[in-house]
Design a protein around this motif. Structure first.
Motif, short mmCIF file in Angstrom:
data_model
loop_
_atom_site.label_atom_id
_atom_site.label_comp_id
_atom_site.label_asym_id
_atom_site.label_seq_id
_atom_site.Cartn_x
_atom_site.Cartn_y
_atom_site.Cartn_z
N THR A 2 0.83 -1.20 0.00
CA THR A 2 0.00 0.00 0.00
C THR A 2 0.86 1.25 0.00
N GLU A 3 1.93 1.21 0.80
CA GLU A 3 2.80 2.38 0.88
C GLU A 3 3.54 2.61 -0.42
N THR A 4 3.79 1.50 -1.17
CA THR A 4 4.57 1.62 -2.40
C THR A 4 3.72 2.03 -3.58
N ALA A 5 2.41 1.75 -3.48
CA ALA A 5 1.54 1.84 -4.65
C ALA A 5 1.57 3.21 -5.32
N GLY A 6 1.67 4.28 -4.56
CA GLY A 6 1.57 5.61 -5.15
C GLY A 6 2.90 6.24 -5.49
N LYS A 7 3.98 5.47 -5.36
CA LYS A 7 5.31 6.05 -5.58
C LYS A 7 5.84 5.68 -6.94
N ALA A 8 6.63 6.55 -7.50
CA ALA A 8 7.25 6.26 -8.78
C ALA A 8 8.32 5.20 -8.61
N ALA A 9 8.60 4.46 -9.67
CA ALA A 9 9.61 3.42 -9.61
C ALA A 9 10.98 4.02 -9.34
N ARG A 11 0.51 1.27 -16.78
CA ARG A 11 0.64 2.70 -16.55
C ARG A 11 -0.74 3.22 -16.16
N VAL A 12 -0.79 3.94 -15.08
CA VAL A 12 -2.02 4.56 -14.61
C VAL A 12 -1.84 6.07 -14.72
N ASN A 13 -2.49 6.68 -15.73
CA ASN A 13 -2.21 8.06 -16.09
C ASN A 13 -0.72 8.19 -16.37
N LYS A 14 0.01 8.98 -15.59
CA LYS A 14 1.45 9.15 -15.84
C LYS A 14 2.31 8.27 -14.96
N GLU A 15 1.66 7.49 -14.11
CA GLU A 15 2.40 6.69 -13.13
C GLU A 15 2.53 5.25 -13.61
N ILE A 16 3.76 4.74 -13.57
CA ILE A 16 3.98 3.38 -14.05
C ILE A 16 3.91 2.38 -12.89
N ILE A 17 3.57 1.15 -13.23
CA ILE A 17 3.62 0.03 -12.29
C ILE A 17 4.70 -0.91 -12.81
N PRO A 18 5.86 -0.97 -12.15
CA PRO A 18 6.98 -1.75 -12.66
C PRO A 18 6.84 -3.24 -12.36
N PHE A 19 7.59 -4.02 -13.09
CA PHE A 19 7.59 -5.48 -12.93
C PHE A 19 7.94 -5.87 -11.50
N ASP A 20 8.93 -5.22 -10.91
CA ASP A 20 9.38 -5.60 -9.57
C ASP A 20 8.26 -5.48 -8.54
N MET A 21 7.42 -4.46 -8.69
CA MET A 21 6.32 -4.30 -7.75
C MET A 21 5.34 -5.46 -7.87
N VAL A 22 5.04 -5.84 -9.12
CA VAL A 22 4.13 -6.96 -9.34
C VAL A 22 4.74 -8.26 -8.83
#
Length: 377
Positions: free
Chosen positions: A57-64, A76-87
Motif C-alpha cells: 500500500t505504501e509503495t503503490a503511489g510512488k514512482a519506480a 501505466r495509470v495516467n502518468k504513473e507506471i507500475i513496474p515489474f518488480d512491484m508486481v
C-alpha cells in the motif's frame, strides 16, 4: 525444455492460479493420491500478511526507483507506471510459498532421477495424459478444459507439476506389483457383491452417541428424525441419515462387520469407526448383485485398479524417502528440512532487510537465521 518437463533449478515460477474449488471432481480422483503430495502447493491462494500488505500500500503511489537497468513496465495509470518488480513482490507475497514448494518438490525428484539414471520423456508424458483422458471417455482437449475449469490448472502446469513427477516417481519406485488371487476375489466382492442399505447417525462423542442410541433403539421408526437432529455429517443428515450402501472390504472392518450382522429393520450398537467418530446404523435391507461371475474382463479391470492403488502407495513412500534424504534451505520461509538440519546463521537472504517474516516453522523443520521460532505465544 518443451513445456517445462525437464526440470531445472532455475525453472521460472508458474503463473498464479485461481483459488480451487473445495473438492476434486470425480475424474480427478484418479490422480489425486499422487497429485496431493506434488501439487498442493501450486494451487492454493493465500492472503498476504499484514506487513506485506502494508508495504504494498505504501509503495503503490510512488514512482519506480531509478536504477542502472531498464525498468520493465507492467502497466501505466495516467502518468504513473507500475513496474515489474512491484508486481513480482506482490506475487511472491501472495503465492510465493506455494509456488516455491512446487519447484522444490520437482527439483528433488529431478535430482533423484539424475542420480538413478531415470528419464521421463515428453512423449511419455503425452501418452500418460492421453491414457488418463481416454479412461474417462474424454479427448485430451476436453480433459484440459475440465482441469482448467475445475482446478484452475493449465496444460503446462498439469504436465510439469502433476504428470511428470508422477511418472518419475513411478520409475524411481520401480517395485514389482504383485496382485494375489485373494486380493482379486476381495476386490470383486467389494465392487460387485451384496451391500447393506442403511441409514447412519454419526457422532463425535461416545457419551452423546450412547444417549442418542438409547433414543433411536427405543423408537426405531423415527431413526430418520434422530439422524436429522443429531448426526454431525451434514450430507447424510440432510437425507435423514441415508448413506451409500455399505460393501465388504471397503476399509472399515468394524462398520462392515456390524452392518452385515444386521437384519432389515435392526439397529446396531454404537460403532467406533475412527478416532472420536461413532456410528449408529439402521439396516434397510441389502442390494442384489447383478454380476455373479469373475470374468476375465472384470479380472483385468480389477487387476489394473489394484495395481494403481499399490503403485500410488509405492510412489508416496518413494517421495517421502526423497524428502527425508534431501537437505532443503528455504530462505523464503526461513526453514531447513532434511538431514543435518543445523540452523544456518548466515543463510543468504535470511536476515536481509525486507525479508518476509513468516510464521513458525512446520514440524520437522528448524529456523534459518537468528530469529527465534514463533511458538504461537
Amino acid at each position: 525444455m518443451g513445456e517445462g518437463m525437464h526440470l531445472e533449478t532455475n525453472t521460472p515460477a508458474p503463473a498464479a492460479t485461481k483459488k480451487p474449488k473445495s473438492k476434486w471432481i470425480k475424474p480427478v480422483a484418479f490422480i489425486a493420491g499422487t497429485a496431493a503430495i506434488l501439487t498442493a502447493g501450486g494451487f492454493v491462494m493465500q492472503s498476504m500478511s499484514p506487513k506485506v500488505g502494508q508495504a504494498a500500500t505504501e509503495t503503490a503511489g510512488k514512482a519506480a526507483p531509478t536504477t542502472d537497468r531498464p525498468v520493465k513496465v507492467m502497466a501505466r495509470v495516467n502518468k504513473e507506471i507500475i513496474p515489474f518488480d512491484m508486481v513480482a513482490e506482490e506475487c511472491v507475497a501472495r503465492y510465493g510459498k506455494e509456488v516455491l514448494d512446487d519447484i522444490i518438490n520437482r527439483t528433488m525428484i529431478q535430482q533423484a532421477c539424475e542420480a538413478a539414471g531415470v528419464t521421463v520423456t515428453e512423449e511419455e508424458v503425452t501418452a500418460e495424459i492421453n491414457r488418463i483422458a481416454k479412461r474417462f471417455n474424454l479427448d485430451v482437449n476436453n480433459w484440459y478444459q475440465m482441469l482448467q475449469a475445475e482446478r484452475g490448472i493449465n496444460p503446462q502446469q498439469y504436465r510439469r507439476s502433476v504428470i511428470w513427477p508422477m511418472l518419475a516417481l513411478k520409475k524411481l519406485a520401480s517395485e514389482k506389483i504383485d496382485i494375489k488371487e485373494e486380493e482379486l476375489n476381495r476386490a470383486f466382492v467389494r465392487n460387485y457383491g451384496p451391500r447393506v442399505k442403511a441409514r447412519m447417525i454419526l457422532m463425535d462423542n461416545l457419551r452423546r452417541a450412547t444417549t442418542v442410541w438409547e433414543k433411536a433403539n427405543a423408537d426405531a421408526d423415527n431413526f430418520e428424525k434422530y439422524a436429522q437432529e443429531f448426526s454431525i455429517d451434514p450430507q447424510s443428515r440432510a437425507l435423514g441419515g441415508s448413506v451409500p450402501p455399505i460393501p465388504k472390504y471397503s476399509g472399515n472392518d468394524s462398520l462392515e462387520k456390524a452392518a452385515f450382522a444386521l437384519k432389515e429393520g435392526e439397529i446396531s450398537g454404537v460403532i467406533e469407526v475412527g478416532p472420536s467418530r461413532f456410528a449408529i446404523i439402521k439396516c434397510e435391507g441389502r442390494t442384489v448383485p447383478t454380476v455373479n461371475e469373475l470374468t476375465q474382463e472384470i479380472r483385468d479391470s480389477l487387476y489394473d485398479e489394484l495395481a494403481e492403488q499399490k503403485t500410488q502407495v509405492s510412489v508416496a513412500k518413494t517421495f517421502e524417502e526423497i524428502q527425508k534424504s534431501t537437505r532443503i534451505d528455504n530462505y523464503l520461509t526461513a526453514t531447513v528440512t532434511g538431514p543435518d538440519r543445523v540452523p544456518a546463521a548466515n543463510a543468504p537472504g535470511a536476515n536481509a532487510p525486507g525479508a518476509p517474516q513468516q510464521p513458525a516453522a512446520p514440524t520437522g523443520a528448524v529456523r534459518l537465521g537468528n530469529r527465534p521460532a514463533n511458538n504461537g505465544n
